[in-house]
Scaffold this motif. Structure first.
Motif, PDB file in Angstrom:
ATOM      1  N   GLU C 128     -18.149 -11.376 -13.015  1.00 32.33           N
ATOM      2  CA  GLU C 128     -17.462 -12.440 -13.816  1.00 32.33           C
ATOM      3  C   GLU C 128     -18.044 -12.760 -15.209  1.00 32.33           C
ATOM      4  OE1 GLU C 128     -18.164 -16.101 -11.240  1.00 32.33           O
ATOM      5  OE2 GLU C 128     -16.373 -15.550  -9.991  1.00 32.33           O
ATOM      6  N   HIS C 129     -19.283 -12.533 -15.357  1.00 37.00           N
ATOM      7  CA  HIS C 129     -19.802 -12.400 -16.717  1.00 37.00           C
ATOM      8  C   HIS C 129     -19.243 -11.756 -17.678  1.00 37.00           C
ATOM      9  CE1 HIS C 129     -22.589 -14.010 -19.770  1.00 37.00           C
ATOM     10  NE2 HIS C 129     -22.495 -12.803 -20.396  1.00 37.00           N
ATOM     11  N   LEU C 130     -18.603 -10.356 -17.306  1.00 40.87           N
ATOM     12  CA  LEU C 130     -18.088  -9.169 -18.314  1.00 40.87           C
ATOM     13  C   LEU C 130     -16.621  -9.596 -18.382  1.00 40.87           C
ATOM     14  CD1 LEU C 130     -19.972  -6.205 -16.790  1.00 40.87           C
ATOM     15  CD2 LEU C 130     -20.665  -7.528 -18.878  1.00 40.87           C
ATOM     16  N   GLU C 131     -16.042 -11.085 -17.751  1.00 37.57           N
ATOM     17  CA  GLU C 131     -14.528 -11.044 -18.014  1.00 37.57           C
ATOM     18  C   GLU C 131     -14.015 -10.933 -19.426  1.00 37.57           C
ATOM     19  OE1 GLU C 131     -13.264 -11.924 -15.658  1.00 37.57           O
ATOM     20  OE2 GLU C 131     -11.213 -12.919 -15.774  1.00 37.57           O
ATOM     21  N   GLY C 132     -15.060 -11.098 -20.512  1.00 39.74           N
ATOM     22  CA  GLY C 132     -14.403 -10.843 -21.731  1.00 39.74           C
ATOM     23  C   GLY C 132     -14.681  -9.601 -22.275  1.00 39.74           C
ATOM     24  N   ASN C 133     -15.176  -8.797 -21.637  1.00 34.83           N
ATOM     25  CA  ASN C 133     -15.584  -7.370 -22.018  1.00 34.83           C
ATOM     26  C   ASN C 133     -14.881  -6.201 -21.410  1.00 34.83           C
ATOM     27  OD1 ASN C 133     -18.080  -9.346 -22.567  1.00 34.83           O
ATOM     28  ND2 ASN C 133     -18.127  -7.368 -24.092  1.00 34.83           N
ATOM     29  N   ILE C 134     -13.976  -5.644 -22.050  1.00 34.96           N
ATOM     30  CA  ILE C 134     -13.086  -4.521 -21.220  1.00 34.96           C
ATOM     31  C   ILE C 134     -13.614  -3.053 -21.719  1.00 34.96           C
ATOM     32  CG2 ILE C 134     -10.705  -3.697 -21.398  1.00 34.96           C
ATOM     33  CD1 ILE C 134      -9.519  -6.232 -22.156  1.00 34.96           C
ATOM     34  N   CYS C 135     -13.589  -2.545 -20.442  1.00 31.31           N
ATOM     35  CA  CYS C 135     -14.032  -1.116 -20.692  1.00 31.31           C
ATOM     36  C   CYS C 135     -13.036  -0.313 -20.142  1.00 31.31           C
ATOM     37  CB  CYS C 135     -15.326  -0.660 -20.059  1.00 31.31           C
ATOM     38  SG  CYS C 135     -15.625   1.193 -19.686  1.00 31.31           S
ATOM     39  N   ARG C 136     -12.482   0.897 -20.706  1.00 29.37           N
ATOM     40  CA  ARG C 136     -11.525   1.469 -20.233  1.00 29.37           C
ATOM     41  C   ARG C 136     -11.768   2.820 -19.533  1.00 29.37           C
ATOM     42  NH1 ARG C 136      -6.538   0.799 -18.181  1.00 29.37           N
ATOM     43  NH2 ARG C 136      -4.616   1.517 -19.461  1.00 29.37           N
ATOM     44  N   CYS C 137     -13.178   3.127 -19.737  1.00 26.96           N
ATOM     45  CA  CYS C 137     -13.643   4.512 -19.369  1.00 26.96           C
ATOM     46  C   CYS C 137     -14.380   4.521 -18.036  1.00 26.96           C
ATOM     47  CB  CYS C 137     -14.629   4.924 -20.273  1.00 26.96           C
ATOM     48  SG  CYS C 137     -14.073   5.586 -21.767  1.00 26.96           S
ATOM     49  N   THR C 138     -15.205   3.426 -17.697  1.00 28.32           N
ATOM     50  CA  THR C 138     -16.213   3.727 -16.598  1.00 28.32           C
ATOM     51  C   THR C 138     -15.776   2.987 -15.255  1.00 28.32           C
ATOM     52  OG1 THR C 138     -17.127   1.588 -16.946  1.00 28.32           O
ATOM     53  CG2 THR C 138     -18.315   3.615 -18.146  1.00 28.32           C
ATOM     54  N   GLY C 139     -14.748   2.296 -15.389  1.00 28.08           N
ATOM     55  CA  GLY C 139     -14.296   1.471 -14.138  1.00 28.08           C
ATOM     56  C   GLY C 139     -15.328   0.384 -13.830  1.00 28.08           C
ATOM     57  N   TYR C 140     -16.318   0.202 -14.753  1.00 28.32           N
ATOM     58  CA  TYR C 140     -17.204  -1.192 -14.412  1.00 28.32           C
ATOM     59  C   TYR C 140     -18.567  -0.719 -13.663  1.00 28.32           C
ATOM     60  CZ  TYR C 140     -13.724  -3.368 -17.180  1.00 28.32           C
ATOM     61  OH  TYR C 140     -12.569  -3.701 -18.193  1.00 28.32           O
ATOM     62  N   HIS C 141     -18.174   0.200 -12.672  1.00 29.91           N
ATOM     63  CA  HIS C 141     -18.945   0.654 -11.606  1.00 29.91           C
ATOM     64  C   HIS C 141     -20.514   0.739 -11.868  1.00 29.91           C
ATOM     65  CE1 HIS C 141     -19.932   2.761  -7.638  1.00 29.91           C
ATOM     66  NE2 HIS C 141     -20.703   3.317  -8.409  1.00 29.91           N
ATOM     67  N   ASN C 142     -20.560   1.831 -13.116  1.00 24.04           N
ATOM     68  CA  ASN C 142     -22.069   2.097 -13.564  1.00 24.04           C
ATOM     69  C   ASN C 142     -22.483   1.138 -14.364  1.00 24.04           C
ATOM     70  OD1 ASN C 142     -22.240   4.253 -11.971  1.00 24.04           O
ATOM     71  ND2 ASN C 142     -21.523   5.616 -13.476  1.00 24.04           N
ATOM     72  N   ILE C 143     -21.498   0.268 -15.167  1.00 19.78           N
ATOM     73  CA  ILE C 143     -22.056  -0.867 -15.841  1.00 19.78           C
ATOM     74  C   ILE C 143     -22.718  -1.798 -15.258  1.00 19.78           C
ATOM     75  CG2 ILE C 143     -21.378  -2.916 -17.382  1.00 19.78           C
ATOM     76  CD1 ILE C 143     -19.105  -0.927 -18.655  1.00 19.78           C
ATOM     77  N   VAL C 144     -22.172  -2.072 -14.143  1.00 19.97           N
ATOM     78  CA  VAL C 144     -22.581  -3.200 -13.212  1.00 19.97           C
ATOM     79  C   VAL C 144     -23.827  -2.736 -12.653  1.00 19.97           C
ATOM     80  CG1 VAL C 144     -22.137  -4.378 -10.883  1.00 19.97           C
ATOM     81  CG2 VAL C 144     -20.237  -3.913 -12.635  1.00 19.97           C
ATOM     82  N   LYS C 145     -24.046  -1.490 -12.134  1.00 21.01           N
ATOM     83  CA  LYS C 145     -25.260  -0.923 -11.592  1.00 21.01           C
ATOM     84  C   LYS C 145     -26.341  -0.945 -12.537  1.00 21.01           C
ATOM     85  CE  LYS C 145     -25.146   2.833  -9.011  1.00 21.01           C
ATOM     86  NZ  LYS C 145     -24.764   4.161  -8.414  1.00 21.01           N
ATOM     87  N   ALA C 146     -25.898  -0.585 -13.965  1.00 22.27           N
ATOM     88  CA  ALA C 146     -27.003  -0.557 -15.015  1.00 22.27           C
ATOM     89  C   ALA C 146     -27.625  -2.198 -15.302  1.00 22.27           C
ATOM     90  CB  ALA C 146     -26.204  -0.103 -16.332  1.00 22.27           C
ATOM     91  N   ILE C 147     -26.548  -3.082 -15.267  1.00 18.98           N
ATOM     92  CA  ILE C 147     -27.205  -4.640 -15.400  1.00 18.98           C
ATOM     93  C   ILE C 147     -28.010  -4.809 -14.149  1.00 18.98           C
ATOM     94  CG2 ILE C 147     -26.335  -6.600 -15.777  1.00 18.98           C
ATOM     95  CD1 ILE C 147     -24.059  -5.741 -17.325  1.00 18.98           C
ATOM     96  N   MET C 148     -27.719  -4.484 -13.035  1.00 19.24           N
ATOM     97  CA  MET C 148     -28.350  -4.960 -11.941  1.00 19.24           C
ATOM     98  C   MET C 148     -29.780  -4.294 -12.111  1.00 19.24           C
ATOM     99  SD  MET C 148     -26.683  -6.511  -9.291  1.00 19.24           S
ATOM    100  CE  MET C 148     -27.028  -5.906  -7.663  1.00 19.24           C
ATOM    101  N   ALA C 149     -29.830  -2.939 -12.594  1.00 15.97           N
ATOM    102  CA  ALA C 149     -31.127  -2.171 -12.522  1.00 15.97           C
ATOM    103  C   ALA C 149     -31.814  -2.763 -13.604  1.00 15.97           C
ATOM    104  CB  ALA C 149     -30.664  -0.659 -12.804  1.00 15.97           C
TER     105      ALA C 149
END
Lengths: 262, 789, 161
Positions: C128-149
């Motif tokens: 939800e926090h990334l609502e205003g940040n679009i990534c076209r490459c990663t599908g967000y999967h690893n971004i979410v994991k990175a932030i969790m980590a």
């Protein structure tokens, strides 16, 4: 965009004075106006920023009324109104995205009156009073159709007064691209009746669903509106939904808002 | 050999450090001394005749350097098309001129008419508003089927019609396929639209050109996936600049997905204009401009029929497609609905007869070309949707119907009826893996759990075949390609043993700087940190064809392997000399040359030093130095495949679909860097889910783009996506390239759209709704309307 | 033109700007801080995300003059004082939370803003926090994991070895 003179007054009086010149425009958070200017669809010669006016900032609750300064950001409302008016705080917490909420303001949203914006439904659904530098305007008189309000040229929304309801909730069904409301419904239950305001759906902008209000005033339960329906006439039809779909969503979202109202 | 540096290791990406610290160097970060700024005046009318362009007021405005119109490009050629398709009657396709700036007519909203070059961008924009353009509007050509009727308004007056070509494949099968369908036990028919998409890499296109009068040399910095292709097309066909006078640099590029393959008018414009104004010229696209000037993708209207016998074995496939070319032919547009689409229509199945008809049509819309997958998603979508529909019609488990018709593992290499030979594959293995991952056996319990919450759960399966690394060059030449499809690499070993690899592939997110280095490091047995990958500059790398079609590791990686093999062979000669041994006895392991059966050894660095300080060196036999180049031309495509499974929940009150889970069980052959491969799949799947659920490029009846910004074009957000569950453990290595790799860049975007739509249909049918198809995107309103029709 | 002054990544800076100069233009063109990117013109992609007075904003949707006197932090100010990657930056590399890198500065600035307010976000809160940040490459999967980590929470290993 076209160039302009930028001024940032520190009082309402200075702002009003600055707005006297031709082609002057007030700007609060600028989250809608600025992109519009980039597209060269708005081209003020003087831009009067309202973000430096201390008296237009803040949230306070006194005597069952929540008062919000016109230049208060969505993020501030989301946190500071939460204890007093959770329905409104919840709405503010889901406008746009975190960065937009840190800049966008309630006054700017109400002055712009985008037909898909969230705040107009809360103001109308709460029977709020829009306070300007010159007068006070009842929400029922303030919203006058898409992007149209009772504001005069150079008039600034300095604050909004919300009567705090017994229970309230806002349900937004997002347009998948812009994340504005494809349809949004704000329900507020007061001692003297229930108000239901709908945004995103009508070509006339935010409106009250009076049949639902009557039914819910008699019985504040999702079942109360089971037999009602909204006509698709006058609803917005676009890439993201037909008029009939929006009309249908109004009922679905109203029921959900009633069920969720606390 | 450090564990994290070689083939098969999830080595962290070296390029990340500069991107994470804001030190990437993208084209828009490049500003040249004395630079000017270009602003394109684009048509806001879809189709019309230009009566007059009055630039007089604009010319005298502050900061204006020069205003250009088509008159300034009379000596230039049109933007060339790189592929000529021959129609089913043996005639070449119709090929209109694609001018840099509109000549006489505008043919789509966004068609560039004039350009202001000014001291600042805002001055250029201010002056652009003062240009008065008088256009007589013509009826816009928008509907493909109407466009090829007799008497239809023509997009190009000098062509005989709006039909670019009518292609049949395999034409000799046409009658047999008709006959098989007529006599079939069961025929499943499906009409569908493959929605038009905008690639939308997050970095908009940018071009900065600098002409040096002193040397008569041009440098173009551009957001390209293949700088050598741009140099060749623009230099040879548009501006007549010989290659040695034209340097094209594609620095860090912020995503491409196909949209940055093509040579665009803006590149030719800034290059030419830089010479005319005698100063560098920079153009940066806005996002709004990208929507009407970047090539779009997909946009097929298709009817597919699948015939089967009484044992549910597929007997024939017939498919008719209208493919939108837009107003002009983008660089590789004609090849997408033909050779990248028709050749895949056998899918994973033993269907003996296939006939594909494609009518490519000009319309007054933005040109259409490859977008991630390019033709293969269109093939996979229709095939995997019709197979699913067939299974539902005959009451068979969709997985079982697929399994029954799969090519069996012992049938490879397998000659399909659509001209290609699959070298390897094991579709049963990937399907079984996917079904295991999704816990297919317990799906009914999950349906019940959703139902208890008032939701409809569905599961959708798709099993895709892909063809990557399109090749070989002599074959594609016969098919109409106007380019070779090899790849190149130069391996330059430095005196102290470190290595620079100049690759013709281009990385714009794929992580080549890391994964390519892993390959060379593994081959030699040195640490990957000793290997640098250089790409994206025609002055540094050998002629290469760039990155698209999931070709980089399969073709570019193979070239690099071949060049490295040459290096090793030469190094062994040097090592043999140093150790006074026979060359045939030299072995290289872990960076040490040894003589078999002895304890003699010499280190990699000693050999490389000897190559450059050749004091003790066989100069009479070999040259000093250690630098080799290889060009690799594959003998076949590679054929990745996989099972993609999507689980959704539909809210019956609103029609909203939530993707609960997505599984990808891929066979990519061997994998160099699993972390990077999985990231590629994640991104591809997200784009496929985007196509299936969110994205749509829509023109109104006047040819105006309704979805012309992120306000109306729904880009997938984090909250739209589930966590993905991806696997690549089923590996049938490619048999015809040295690494045994198949390519992974597009798979996700190819396999996922039918999985999503199949899941939605499954959910609705399980919920008792008589819905057998919804066109993409399966938006809430479309789902709700299908449920309430 | 008017003169503005602000603190950017801890350094005092000043410059002459027009009224229409956007904060992102001031950062990229005047200060040459090109890590902040522009990916759209409708305030949605978030590639331009920076912090102004500690709050995440889109620098393409704020005039430079509005930031007069403010404290601004960009991606160039995110690394540790010794130049090593910050916890969030390191997690993005460790979990492959970026590919082409164009949205990455905005993603990192959005992530650090989130963790500043919510040190242990759930997966849903991150999305939800990334609502205003679009990534076209990663599908967000690893971004979410990175932030969790980066928030010290357990996440599965990045890829099977």
């Amino acid at each position: 965009m076209h160039n302009f003179e930028f001024v940032k007054p520190s009082t309402v009086e200075e702002a009003v004075a600055a707005l006297q010149s031709d082609e002057a425009q007030p700007m609060s958070g600028g989250q809608t106006l600025l992109p519009t200017m980039k597209q060269r669809l708005a081209a003020p010669e003087k831009l009067v920023s309202l973000t430096g006016i201390a008296s237009m900032q803040g949230v306070s609750a006194v005597g069952g009324v929540l008062t919000i300064g016109g230049a208060t950001t969505h993020a501030t409302v989301a946190t500071e109104a939460a204890a007093h008016y959770p329905g409104l705080a919840g709405l503010a917490a889901h406008i746009g995205d975190p960065a937009v909420r840190n800049r966008g303001t309630i006054g700017g949203s109400l002055a712009n009156n985008d037909p898909a914006a969230c705040y107009p439904s809360a103001a109308l659904g709460s029977g709020a009073t829009i306070v300007t530098n010159a007068r006070e305007i009842a929400a029922d008189d303030y919203f006058q159709g898409m992007f149209t309000t009772a504001l005069e040229e150079g008039e600034i929304v300095t604050g909004v007064r919300f009567p705090i309801p017994q229970a309230s909730n806002y349900q937004k069904f997002e347009q998948p691209a812009s994340r504005f409301a494809l349809t949004g419904v704000f329900v507020a239950k007061y001692a003297d009746g229930v108000r239901v305001a709908v945004t995103g759906a009508s070509e006339e902008g935010v409106f009250r669903w009076t049949e639902a209000e009557a039914a819910l005033s008699a019985n504040f339960s999702p079942d109360a509106i089971e037999g009602l329906s909204v006509s698709a006439d006058g609803m917005i039809g676009d890439l993201h939904g037909t008029p009939a779909y929006r009309a249908h969503l109004i009922k679905v979202l109203t029921k959900r808002a009633v069920a969720a109202a606390s | 050999m450090p564990k994290d540096g070689g083939i098969g290791a999830s080595t962290k990406r070296r390029e990340d450090v500069r991107f994470l610290t804001g030190k990437g160097r993208y084209t828009d970060d490049i500003n040249l001394q004395n630079q000017t700024y270009a602003w394109f005046v684009r048509s806001d009318i879809a189709h019309g005749t230009i009566q007059n362009i009055d630039t007089s007021d604009a010319e005298s405005m502050d900061g204006v350097v020069k205003i250009f119109t088509s008159k300034d490009f009379e000596a230039a050629g049109g933007i060339p098309c790189g592929w000529q398709v021959t129609d089913r009657f043996g005639q070449p396709m119709q090929e209109p001129k694609h001018p840099i700036l509109a000549e006489g007519k505008v043919r789509h909203v966004g068609d560039p008419i004039a350009v202001v070059v000014a001291e600042t961008l805002e001055q250029a924009r201010d002056a652009a508003e003062a240009i008065d353009i008088d256009i007589d509007e013509l009826e816009p050509v928008l509907d493909m089927k109407a466009a090829i009727q007799d008497g239809a308004t023509k997009v190009h007056d000098d062509l005989t019609s709006n039909l670019c070509y009518d292609w049949g494949f395999v034409e000799e099968n046409r009658e047999a396929v008709d006959e098989a369908i007529k006599n079939a036990h069961h025929v499943t028919t499906l009409e569908l639209v493959n929605n038009r998409l905008c690639a939308n890499p997050m970095e908009p296109r940018v071009a900065v050109a600098d002409y040096s009068q002193a040397n008569d040399e041009y440098t173009l910095y551009t957001t390209s996936q293949n700088p050598h292709v741009i140099r060749l097309l623009m230099g040879a066909f548009v501006l007549s600049i010989p290659e040695h006078k034209l340097r094209v640099v594609a620095p860090d590029v912020g995503g491409g997905f196909g949209s940055k393959i093509y040579h665009y008018a803006e590149e030719a414009f800034v290059t030419h204009a830089s010479k005319i104004v005698g100063r560098p010229v920079k153009w940066t696209s806005t996002r709004s401009e990208a929507f009407i000037s970047d090539a779009h993708g997909r946009d097929h209207v298709t009817k597919i029929e699948l015939a089967m016998d009484e044992n549910h074995k597929f007997t024939a496939v017939r498919t008719d497609t209208y493919a939108n070319m837009g107003a002009y032919l983008s660089t590789f547009a004609p090849s997408i609905p033909t050779w990248l689409h028709g050749t895949l229509m056998a899918g994973n199945y033993t269907t003996p007869l296939v006939y594909v008809n494609v009518k490519a049509v000009f319309t007054n819309t933005v040109p259409v070309d490859a977008y991630r997958g390019a033709g293969r998603p269109e093939a996979t979508f229709q095939l995997e949707r019709v197979v699913d529909k067939a299974a539902r019609e005959i009451g068979m488990d969709p997985a079982e119907l697929r399994r029954l018709n799969f090519i069996k593992p012992d049938q490879f290499p397998y000659d399909t009826p659509v001209a290609v030979t699959y070298d390897t594959g094991n579709y049963h293995a990937t399907l079984d893996k996917g079904l295991e991952m999704v816990d297919y056996a317990n799906f009914d319990a999950r349906v019940a759990e959703s139902k208890a919450r008032g939701k409809l759960r569905g599961l959708g399966l798709a099993h895709f075949i892909e063809a990557c690394g399109i090749a070989p060059s002599n074959l594609v030449g016969q098919l109409g390609a106007r380019a070779g499809l090899y790849e190149s690499a130069t391996v330059r070993v430095n005196a102290t043993g470190s290595i620079s690899v100049m690759t013709g592939s281009h990385s714009h997110g794929q992580g080549h700087e890391t994964s390519f280095a892993q390959v060379v490091a593994e081959m030699i047995g040195i640490d990957a940190s000793q290997v640098d990958i250089v790409h994206g500059d025609t002055s540094k790398t050998p002629m290469g064809m760039g990155t698209y079609g999931s070709r980089s590791i399969a073709v570019g990686g193979s070239a690099m392997v071949r060049a490295t093999e040459k290096i090793i062979n030469k190094a062994k000669k040097i090592a043999a000399h140093l150790m006074e041994a026979s060359e045939g006895d030299i072995e290289l392991k872990d960076g040490q040359f040894t003589v078999a059966g002895t304890d003699k050894s010499v280190a990699w660095g000693d050999v490389t030093l000897a190559a450059y300080v050749p004091h003790n060196y066989p100069l009479e036999e070999i040259e000093p130095g250690l630098e080799e180049t290889a060009f690799y031309d594959p003998s076949n495509f590679t054929y990745p495949s996989g099972a993609y499974i999507c689980e959704v929940e539909v809210d019956p009150d609103t029609g909203k679909v939530d993707v609960l889970g997505f599984i990808a069980a891929d066979d990519f052959g061997n994998v160099i860097n699993p972390m990077i491969v999985e990231g590629q799949v994640h991104g591809g799947v997200a784009q496929g889910i985007g196509q299936a659920m969110l994205e749509n490029t829509v023109f109104d009846e006047n040819g105006q783009l309704l979805s012309g910004s992120f306000m109306d074009y729904a880009m997938p957000r984090a909250s739209d996506m589930p966590m993905f569950d991806v696997d690549h453990s089923c590996q049938t290595p490619c048999t015809h390239n040295p690494l045994g790799v198949k390519g992974c860049g597009e798979a996700g975007a190819i396999g996922s759209p039918p999985a999503v739509v199949n899941a939605v249909i499954d959910a609705l049918q399980r919920g008792g709704y008589d819905v057998d198809h919804i066109d993409m995107p399966v938006s809430p309103s479309r789902v709700w309307e299908a449920m309430n029709k | 033109m008017s003169k503005i002054s602000m603190t950017v990544n801890g350094k005092s800076v000043s410059g002459e700007v027009e009224g229409r100069t956007l904060l992102v233009e001031f950062l990229r063109e005047d200060l040459k801080l090109t890590g902040t990117h522009v990916g759209c013109d409708t305030s949605q992609c978030g590639a331009c995300t920076v912090h102004v007075d500690g709050k995440q904003v889109k620098s393409c949707t704020m005039f430079a003059a509005e930031a007069d006197g403010a404290e601004v932090k960009t991606i160039e100010g995110e690394a540790n004082a010794d130049g090593s990657l910050s916890v969030v930056q390191q997690a993005f590399q460790d979990y492959h939370g970026l590919q082409c890198g164009f949205c990455t500065p905005g993603m990192v600035m959005a992530a650090t803003a989130l963790l500043g307010k919510n040190p242990k976000p759930t997966e849903l809160e991150i999305r939800e926090h990334l609502e205003g940040n679009i990534c076209r490459c990663t599908g967000y999967h690893n971004i979410v994991k990175a932030i969790m980590a980066a928030s010290g929470q357990d996440v599965p290993a990045v890829a099977a070895e």
